[in-house]
Design a protein around this motif. Structure first.
Motif, PDB file in Angstrom:
ATOM      1  N   LEU A 168     -38.776 -65.782 -84.651  1.00 38.94           N
ATOM      2  CA  LEU A 168     -37.747 -66.232 -85.479  1.00 38.94           C
ATOM      3  C   LEU A 168     -37.056 -66.080 -85.747  1.00 38.94           C
ATOM      4  O   LEU A 168     -35.702 -66.494 -86.459  1.00 38.94           O
ATOM      5  CB  LEU A 168     -38.449 -66.800 -86.857  1.00 38.94           C
ATOM      6  N   HIS A 169     -36.574 -64.649 -84.859  1.00 38.37           N
ATOM      7  CA  HIS A 169     -34.692 -64.578 -84.678  1.00 38.37           C
ATOM      8  C   HIS A 169     -34.569 -63.474 -86.227  1.00 38.37           C
ATOM      9  O   HIS A 169     -33.616 -64.104 -86.489  1.00 38.37           O
ATOM     10  CB  HIS A 169     -33.741 -65.364 -84.187  1.00 38.37           C
ATOM     11  N   LEU A 170     -35.014 -63.460 -86.551  1.00 41.70           N
ATOM     12  CA  LEU A 170     -35.295 -62.259 -88.089  1.00 41.70           C
ATOM     13  C   LEU A 170     -35.212 -60.565 -87.418  1.00 41.70           C
ATOM     14  O   LEU A 170     -34.963 -60.390 -89.021  1.00 41.70           O
ATOM     15  CB  LEU A 170     -36.193 -62.628 -88.487  1.00 41.70           C
ATOM     16  N   ILE A 171     -35.567 -60.357 -86.100  1.00 37.68           N
ATOM     17  CA  ILE A 171     -35.355 -58.449 -86.556  1.00 37.68           C
ATOM     18  C   ILE A 171     -33.794 -58.410 -86.917  1.00 37.68           C
ATOM     19  O   ILE A 171     -33.218 -58.737 -86.562  1.00 37.68           O
ATOM     20  CB  ILE A 171     -35.593 -58.371 -85.078  1.00 37.68           C
ATOM     21  N   ASN A 172     -33.612 -57.123 -87.994  1.00 36.12           N
ATOM     22  CA  ASN A 172     -32.596 -56.381 -87.744  1.00 36.12           C
ATOM     23  C   ASN A 172     -32.506 -57.611 -89.282  1.00 36.12           C
ATOM     24  O   ASN A 172     -30.717 -57.816 -89.207  1.00 36.12           O
ATOM     25  CB  ASN A 172     -31.525 -56.098 -87.834  1.00 36.12           C
ATOM     26  N   THR A 173     -32.874 -57.689 -89.488  1.00 34.80           N
ATOM     27  CA  THR A 173     -32.108 -58.854 -91.643  1.00 34.80           C
ATOM     28  C   THR A 173     -33.195 -58.558 -92.435  1.00 34.80           C
ATOM     29  O   THR A 173     -34.426 -58.277 -92.519  1.00 34.80           O
ATOM     30  CB  THR A 173     -32.486 -59.977 -90.911  1.00 34.80           C
ATOM     31  N   TYR A 174     -32.409 -58.808 -93.470  1.00 41.38           N
ATOM     32  CA  TYR A 174     -33.894 -58.891 -94.674  1.00 41.38           C
ATOM     33  C   TYR A 174     -34.678 -59.564 -94.975  1.00 41.38           C
ATOM     34  O   TYR A 174     -36.003 -59.352 -95.333  1.00 41.38           O
ATOM     35  CB  TYR A 174     -32.347 -58.964 -95.992  1.00 41.38           C
TER      36      TYR A 174
END
Length: 313
Positions: A168-174
Motif C-alpha cells: 500500500l506504499h505506507l512504509i515510513n508514514t503515520y
C-alpha cells in the motif's frame, strides 16, 4: 403480689437496673473480645507491612530513575550509592535533547498515540455493541474467533502487516504506524461484557420511544459505560505510547521515529553509556504515561469489575 415483687427487687433478683437477658452477650471480659481484636489488629499490621514492601519494590526503581536523571556524573558513579544528589542539575536533560531530536520523537508519539487510541476505542465500542445487542448469523462463532485473537502474540503478524503496508506504499508514514493496530480484541471483549451487564429495562424503554441503535448507543450505553470505556482508552494509550517493535520496523528515517526508539540514540556505540543522559531520556518517555495513569486510575477497577458478568443476552 406487690410485696413479693418489692421484696424480690430488694433482694436483687429482679432489679430492672441490673437485670440482663441471658441470651445477650456479656460484658467485655479479659479473654474474649480483646483477644480477638488484638488478633485482628495483628493481621492488619501484617497486611500493611506486605503492601508497603510491594509498594517499595515498584517505587524504588522509579525513584532511582528520577534521581539519576538530575544527578551529576560524580554522584552517579560513586560507591556507596548516593540516594540523594548533592546538587540538582538539568545538564542530562539538555544533553539528551542535544544528542537526539526528541522534539520530533514527541510529536510522532503524540500523533500515533492520540489517533491510534481514538480509532481503537471507537472501533471497539461499535464492535462490542454489535456483539452485545445486534442479532446476526454466526455471531457466537465470530465472538469465539475474536477471543482466539487474544491468544495470538502480536509478533506473529509483523511480517504480514509489513508486506501489506509495503504493497500500500505506507512504509515510513503515520498511516503505516497506526493502521495495523486499530483493532483491539481486548477492548471489544471488555466492552461487550460490560454492555451485557446493563439493565434491559432501559433499552426496552428506549425501543418503545423509537430510538435507533446509534441514538441508543450515544444516549444510553456510553453514559452508563464511562468506567469501562475509560479503561479501554487507558490501555490503548499506554499500548500505543510504549510500542517499540512495530515503529522500529515500519519507519526508516529519524524524523519518523517515536520516543521508545529514540532512547536507542542515547546509548553509546563505544561501550560506555552515560547513564544520567539515558535516564533523562527514559524520564521523558515514562512521565506522560505516569500522569495519564494517575488521572485515570479510579476508572480501572470499576471498569474491569463492571465487565465481569453479563446477563446472557
Amino acid at each position: 403480689m406487690a410485696t413479693s415483687v418489692s421484696s424480690r427487687t430488694a433482694s436483687g433478683d429482679l432489679d430492672p437496673s441490673t437485670a440482663q437477658d441471658p441470651s445477650a452477650p456479656g460484658p467485655v471480659g479479659r479473654k474474649g473480645a480483646p483477644r480477638r481484636r488484638r488478633g485482628s489488629l495483628r493481621r492488619n499490621w501484617w497486611g500493611y507491612l506486605l503492601l508497603i514492601a510491594v509498594g517499595l519494590v515498584f517505587l524504588i526503581p522509579l525513584y532511582m530513575l528520577l534521581s539519576t536523571s538530575f544527578k551529576a556524573n560524580s554522584d552517579i558513579y560513586t560507591w556507596p550509592m548516593k540516594w540523594l544528589p548533592r546538587s540538582l542539575t538539568f545538564e542530562n536533560l539538555r544533553e539528551a535533547w542535544r544528542i537526539a531530536p526528541f522534539g520530533a520523537f514527541i510529536k510522532n508519539s503524540l500523533i500515533v498515540t492520540v489517533v491510534g487510541a481514538v480509532l481503537k476505542v471507537v472501533l471497539a465500542i461499535f464492535a462490542a455493541y454489535a456483539f452485545a445487542f445486534l442479532p446476526f448469523p454466526g455471531k457466537k462463532w465470530l465472538f469465539v474467533v475474536m477471543l482466539g485473537a487474544l491468544m495470538v502474540p502480536g509478533h506473529v503478524t509483523l511480517l504480514v502487516n509489513y508486506l501489506t503496508m509495503g504493497n500500500l506504499h505506507l512504509i515510513n508514514t503515520y498511516a503505516g504506524l497506526i493502521l495495523p493496530g486499530v483493532a483491539s480484541a481486548f477492548g471489544t471483549f471488555l466492552l461487550r461484557q460490560h454492555f451485557m451487564s446493563l439493565p434491559d429495562e432501559v433499552f426496552e424503554a428506549a425501543e418503545v420511544d423509537g430510538c435507533g441503535h446509534l441514538r441508543r448507543l450515544v444516549s444510553f450505553v456510553l453514559p452508563m459505560s464511562v468506567p469501562a470505556v475509560a479503561t479501554v482508552a487507558l490501555v490503548a494509550v499506554i499500548d500505543e505510547w510504549n510500542n517499540f517493535v512495530w515503529p522500529l520496523i515500519i519507519t526508516n528515517s529519524v524524523n519518523m521515529r517515536t520516543l521508545p526508539i529514540g532512547l536507542m540514540y542515547l546509548k553509546s556505540n563505544d561501550g560506555v553509556t552515560n547513564w544520567g543522559v539515558l535516564m533523562s531520556g527514559t524520564l521523558i518517555v515514562v512521565l506522560p504515561m505516569l500522569l495519564v495513569f494517575l488521572c485515570a486510575q479510579r476508572y480501572i477497577v470499576t471498569g474491569l469489575t463492571g465487565a465481569a458478568a453479563g446477563n446472557g443476552r
